[in-house]
Write an enzyme that holds these catalytic residues in place. Structure first.
Site, PDB file in Angstrom:
ATOM      1  N   HIS A 202     -11.720   9.408 -56.552  1.00  0.00           N
ATOM      2  CA  HIS A 202     -11.213  10.769 -56.376  1.00  0.00           C
ATOM      3  C   HIS A 202      -9.899  11.250 -55.732  1.00  0.00           C
ATOM      4  CE1 HIS A 202     -12.331   9.545 -51.990  1.00  0.00           C
ATOM      5  NE2 HIS A 202     -11.505  10.724 -51.790  1.00  0.00           N
TER       6      HIS A 202
HETATM    7  C1  UD1 Z   1     -11.369  16.022 -50.045  1.00  0.00           C
HETATM    8  C2  UD1 Z   1     -10.162  15.402 -49.094  1.00  0.00           C
HETATM    9  C3  UD1 Z   1     -10.125  13.714 -49.038  1.00  0.00           C
HETATM   10  C4  UD1 Z   1     -11.381  13.200 -48.933  1.00  0.00           C
HETATM   11  C5  UD1 Z   1     -12.383  14.042 -50.136  1.00  0.00           C
HETATM   12  C6  UD1 Z   1     -13.687  13.291 -49.708  1.00  0.00           C
HETATM   13  C7  UD1 Z   1      -8.378  17.015 -48.470  1.00  0.00           C
HETATM   14  C8  UD1 Z   1      -6.989  17.257 -48.604  1.00  0.00           C
HETATM   15  N1  UD1 Z   1      -9.055  16.041 -49.411  1.00  0.00           N
HETATM   16  O1  UD1 Z   1     -10.654  15.684 -51.361  1.00  0.00           O
HETATM   17  O2  UD1 Z   1      -9.168  13.661 -48.109  1.00  0.00           O
HETATM   18  O3  UD1 Z   1     -11.307  12.039 -49.234  1.00  0.00           O
HETATM   19  O4  UD1 Z   1     -12.483  15.435 -49.758  1.00  0.00           O
HETATM   20  O5  UD1 Z   1     -14.432  13.297 -50.868  1.00  0.00           O
HETATM   21  O6  UD1 Z   1      -9.028  17.670 -47.633  1.00  0.00           O
HETATM   22  N2  UD1 Z   1     -15.396  20.263 -55.946  1.00  0.00           N
HETATM   23  C9  UD1 Z   1     -16.661  20.602 -56.490  1.00  0.00           C
HETATM   24  N3  UD1 Z   1     -17.728  20.688 -55.774  1.00  0.00           N
HETATM   25  C10 UD1 Z   1     -17.616  20.344 -54.373  1.00  0.00           C
HETATM   26  C11 UD1 Z   1     -16.271  19.942 -53.844  1.00  0.00           C
HETATM   27  C12 UD1 Z   1     -15.115  19.975 -54.485  1.00  0.00           C
HETATM   28  O7  UD1 Z   1     -16.642  20.971 -57.548  1.00  0.00           O
HETATM   29  O8  UD1 Z   1     -18.485  20.471 -53.780  1.00  0.00           O
HETATM   30  C13 UD1 Z   1     -14.252  20.198 -56.790  1.00  0.00           C
HETATM   31  C14 UD1 Z   1     -13.383  21.200 -57.122  1.00  0.00           C
HETATM   32  O9  UD1 Z   1     -12.754  21.484 -58.319  1.00  0.00           O
HETATM   33  C15 UD1 Z   1     -12.142  21.173 -56.008  1.00  0.00           C
HETATM   34  C16 UD1 Z   1     -11.972  19.810 -56.286  1.00  0.00           C
HETATM   35  O10 UD1 Z   1     -13.354  19.147 -56.466  1.00  0.00           O
HETATM   36  O11 UD1 Z   1     -11.168  21.710 -56.418  1.00  0.00           O
HETATM   37  C17 UD1 Z   1     -11.432  18.976 -55.273  1.00  0.00           C
HETATM   38  O12 UD1 Z   1     -12.169  19.157 -53.725  1.00  0.00           O
HETATM   39  P1  UD1 Z   1     -11.443  19.290 -52.483  1.00  0.00           P
HETATM   40  O13 UD1 Z   1     -12.077  19.425 -51.307  1.00  0.00           O
HETATM   41  O14 UD1 Z   1     -10.169  20.208 -52.506  1.00  0.00           O
HETATM   42  O15 UD1 Z   1     -10.694  18.054 -52.444  1.00  0.00           O
HETATM   43  P2  UD1 Z   1     -11.238  16.556 -52.529  1.00  0.00           P
HETATM   44  O16 UD1 Z   1     -10.456  15.828 -53.838  1.00  0.00           O
HETATM   45  O17 UD1 Z   1     -12.894  16.644 -52.529  1.00  0.00           O
HETATM   46  N1  UDP Z   2     -20.685   8.330 -51.124  1.00  0.00           N
HETATM   47  C1  UDP Z   2     -21.778   8.875 -51.091  1.00  0.00           C
HETATM   48  N2  UDP Z   2     -22.078   9.231 -52.526  1.00  0.00           N
HETATM   49  C2  UDP Z   2     -21.366   9.091 -53.483  1.00  0.00           C
HETATM   50  C3  UDP Z   2     -20.048   8.627 -53.165  1.00  0.00           C
HETATM   51  C4  UDP Z   2     -19.683   8.224 -51.887  1.00  0.00           C
HETATM   52  O1  UDP Z   2     -22.578   9.181 -50.411  1.00  0.00           O
HETATM   53  O2  UDP Z   2     -21.513   9.369 -54.570  1.00  0.00           O
HETATM   54  C5  UDP Z   2     -20.177   8.168 -49.575  1.00  0.00           C
HETATM   55  C6  UDP Z   2     -19.648   6.781 -49.295  1.00  0.00           C
HETATM   56  O3  UDP Z   2     -20.600   5.601 -49.150  1.00  0.00           O
HETATM   57  C7  UDP Z   2     -18.730   6.865 -48.041  1.00  0.00           C
HETATM   58  C8  UDP Z   2     -18.405   8.448 -48.116  1.00  0.00           C
HETATM   59  O4  UDP Z   2     -19.304   9.032 -49.100  1.00  0.00           O
HETATM   60  O5  UDP Z   2     -19.751   6.959 -46.798  1.00  0.00           O
HETATM   61  C9  UDP Z   2     -17.044   8.472 -48.577  1.00  0.00           C
HETATM   62  O6  UDP Z   2     -16.622   9.765 -49.215  1.00  0.00           O
HETATM   63  P1  UDP Z   2     -15.233   9.764 -49.967  1.00  0.00           P
HETATM   64  O7  UDP Z   2     -15.154   8.578 -50.818  1.00  0.00           O
HETATM   65  O8  UDP Z   2     -15.677  10.976 -50.800  1.00  0.00           O
HETATM   66  O9  UDP Z   2     -14.017  10.231 -49.087  1.00  0.00           O
HETATM   67  P2  UDP Z   2     -13.062   9.107 -48.309  1.00  0.00           P
HETATM   68  O10 UDP Z   2     -13.706   8.315 -47.297  1.00  0.00           O
HETATM   69  O11 UDP Z   2     -12.209   8.553 -49.380  1.00  0.00           O
HETATM   70  O12 UDP Z   2     -12.295  10.213 -47.444  1.00  0.00           O
END
Ligand code: UD1
Ligand code: UDP
Length: 354
Positions: A202
């Protein structure tokens, strides 16, 4: 004592679970969900599975550009701080929700508590790196998961209010893996133990560039094991935009994002984990599954140093090579990131000094 806790993204709900339990033994906690993640399987499932109290406020900010998302959070969190008048504001990790909470509080002279402080990738193209550096520099109390975190902070002149307590994600793993096993969460996936690779992707650097994502998919498609891939919505969006069709690869099985208990059991039983997630890299180590990381650098340098984590970037040949043959002997590996009681230690320190 009143603590205003700010969360918004999936990994923050998981970190919140063990800490909130401890905080509520001695203080009033107000949980603010920024709404950064909002799909059921990116948010609500964690509150339900981990029995986290329902947020007192959900700001419903949703997906936006960095500036708009962080800015809107800042405006709304400031209002809530003025209304709730907390003694401190607690933030986790390195997301836009973390930075917004830290900025809003520090400008109102409310002490900021940062859990998972001191991590650095030294790659300022990552939005998370900017969020961490700024948050650490306005925090009053900084809880690091390791000695490396302490050192990184010291290098930036931050030495006051810094405590190495271990990783709250280890607390979460210890508290939940038995529950996941008891509930027999594995059976539903129809998989054989140690006969598949679990994949998560991601990170913006991997999803936002067509070539990187294509190379990653190419590498995964050559692995002889089944690939189980709970697809983050960000990655789903970009795969669609680039017209990369995962269904044409017979070894790749895409599933929706899963709950934490399901994830724990899939990580534990996997042959290997292939990921760009910060949290998953550590969980792989806690659960003794070899990890291949789709990044050029990591904040969790200790896992690479002790040989349980391999950095492969987006190189399809390396992904293929290590996906097929990376083996780790976990016997005699040192204990990293504390003893699974980080939340207790944090609360003990909070009680003694606040
Ligand atoms: C965010 C965090 C990242 C973290 C990740 C965990 C920032 C800059 N990034 O990244 O550090 O590792 O969360 O997963 O804060 N979207 C959906 N549904 C949701 C959420 C997101 O469809 O419930 C889609 C949307 O298209 C959105 C994209 O995912 O634009 C990215 O979501 P966003 O929260 O901006 O960043 P993440 O890539 O999730
Ligand atoms: N995780 C989860 N379901 C999923 C993918 C990840 O519960 O389908 C959990 C994972 O085990 C970890 C956390 O989400 O505890 C990590 O989140 P993510 O990878 O989105 O973010 P990051 O840690 O890179 O910020």
């Amino acid at each position: 004592m009143k603590i205003l806790t700010i969360v918004g993204a999936r990994p923050q709900f998981i970190k919140l679970a063990p800490v909130s339990k401890e905080i509520r033994k001695f203080a009033t906690e107000i949980i603010v969900h920024t709404g950064q993640h909002y799909d059921e399987n990116m948010s609500r499932v964690f509150f339900e599975e981990l029995i986290i109290p329902k947020p007192d406020y959900n700001l419903g900010i949703g997906s936006k550009s960095h500036g708009a998302q962080t800015g809107e959070m800042l405006i709304e969190i400031e209002k809530l701080i003025l209304k709730e008048k907390p003694d401190s504001v607690l933030v986790y990790g390195d997301t836009n929700s973390t930075l917004a909470g830290a900025l809003a509080a520090s400008k109102l002279h409310i002490p900021v508590i940062h859990i998972e402080a001191g991590l650095r990738s030294y790659n300022k193209r990552m939005p998370e790196e900017i969020n961490r550096i700024l948050t650490d520099h306005v925090s009053t109390l900084l809880f690091t998961p390791s000695e490396v975190g302490m050192k990184n902070l010291k290098n930036e002149g931050i030495t006051k209010g810094v405590y190495n307590v271990g990783d709250v994600m280890y607390d979460a793993v210890i508290q939940n893996i038995k529950i996941a096993e008891k509930l027999n969460k594995f059976a539903q996936f129809g998989l054989q133990e140690k006969d598949y690779c679990l994949v998560t992707v991601h990170r913006a650097e991997n999803t936002d560039e067509r070539n990187r994502l294509e190379q990653i998919v190419e590498g995964l498609s050559q692995i002889k094991y089944s690939i189980v891939w709970p697809l983050h919505p960000r990655t789903r969006k970009f795969l669609k935009q680039y017209a990369i069709d995962l269904s044409k690869f017979p070894n790749i099985k895409v599933i929706e994002p899963i709950g934490y208990l399901e994830m724990l059991i899939l990580m534990k039983n996997a042959k290997r984990i292939i990921t760009d997630s910060g949290g998953v890299q550590k969980e792989a180590y806690f659960l003794k599954t070899p990890c291949i990381t789709l990044r050029d650098e990591t904040e969790w340098v200790e896992t690479v140093e002790i040989g349980v984590n391999k950095l492969v970037g987006y190189d399809s040949e390396l992904i293929n090579k290590y996906g097929n043959q990376f083996i780790v002997d976990f016997i005699d590996k040192p204990l990293l990131y504390g003893d699974g009681r980080a939340s207790e230690k944090i609360v003990k320190i909070l009680k003694s000094i606040m």
